[in-house]
Design a protein around this motif. Structure first.
Motif, PDB file in Angstrom:
ATOM      1  N   GLU A  24       0.837  -1.207   0.000  1.00  0.00           N
ATOM      2  CA  GLU A  24       0.000   0.000   0.000  1.00  0.00           C
ATOM      3  C   GLU A  24       0.871   1.256   0.000  1.00  0.00           C
ATOM      4  OE1 GLU A  24      -3.920   1.610   2.418  1.00  0.00           O
ATOM      5  OE2 GLU A  24      -2.597   0.197   3.411  1.00  0.00           O
ATOM      6  N   TRP A  53      -6.739   7.535  -1.391  1.00  0.00           N
ATOM      7  CA  TRP A  53      -6.615   6.554  -0.313  1.00  0.00           C
ATOM      8  C   TRP A  53      -7.992   6.207   0.246  1.00  0.00           C
ATOM      9  CZ3 TRP A  53      -3.465   7.630   4.762  1.00  0.00           C
ATOM     10  CH2 TRP A  53      -2.932   6.439   5.255  1.00  0.00           C
ATOM     11  N   TRP A  56      -9.635   3.871  -2.062  1.00  0.00           N
ATOM     12  CA  TRP A  56      -8.995   2.566  -1.854  1.00  0.00           C
ATOM     13  C   TRP A  56      -9.625   1.835  -0.666  1.00  0.00           C
ATOM     14  CZ3 TRP A  56      -5.453  -0.775  -3.790  1.00  0.00           C
ATOM     15  CH2 TRP A  56      -4.778  -1.620  -2.928  1.00  0.00           C
TER      16      TRP A  56
END
Length: 189
Positions: A24, A53, A56
């Motif tokens: 990540e 993010w 994600w």
């Protein structure tokens, strides 16, 4: 060892989780942040990476809540909360990345340690609902990140550190068009 519907915290699970954190951070820190660092102000960079993010992490919401109407309705609210929370977390990671000489590995270790502390210690230290623990730890992140932002004057590094291009600008040195804001490479001379 399994806690309330969670996978067991076995060494293989922890190892896989740590490797996931490294992957990540390779993407969000080593690729996005590194490529955007010279292009955007650190606060803008932090916001842009936090937005991606949050996207994600949005599937985590559906993994926990399912794909029902309630989960779909609450997804935008969860997304906004994630953006705010991840903005402050990313501000810490931007600072940490810059302070460690652009070390993705150290940021990944910090991220994994941080997540492990929140996931495991929160169950042991704060015996409350997931929402309450999330809010308590989010407040801690926000306070720490706000201190970092204030201390660095929003630049993602100590306020007394001035990037080389700003020193050249202040001294009146000629900077070729298209190179302002980029670090110079000694091989370019």
């Amino acid at each position: 060892m399994a806690g309330r519907g969670r996978w067991p915290r076995s060494p293989p699970y922890l190892c896989c989780n740590w490797l996931f954190q490294v992957a990540e951070e390779i993407g969000f820190t080593g690729f996005l942040q590194d490529h955007w660092q010279d292009r955007y102000h650190p606060m803008k960079l932090t916001l842009y990476v936090a937005l991606l993010w949050a996207v994600w992490h949005l599937p985590d919401h559906f993994a926990e809540e399912g794909w029902g109407v309630e989960a779909l309705i609450s997804a935008p609210v969860i997304f906004v909360i994630e953006v705010v929370s991840l903005f402050f977390a990313r501000a810490i990671f931007v600072w940490f990345y810059n302070r460690t000489g652009s070390s993705v590995l150290l940021v990944a270790i910090f991220h994994a340690s941080f997540d492990a502390a929140i996931n495991q210690l929160s169950d042991d230290v704060v015996p409350a609902s997931n929402t309450t623990r999330f809010l308590i730890f989010s407040a801690g992140i926000i306070v720490f990140a706000a201190a970092v932002i204030i201390a660095t004057q929003g630049r993602g590094q100590h306020a007394d550190v001035v990037p080389a291009h700003e020193v050249d600008d202040a001294a009146g040195a000629h900077i070729p068009d298209g190179t302002a804001g980029r670090e110079t490479d000694p091989r370019d001379v």
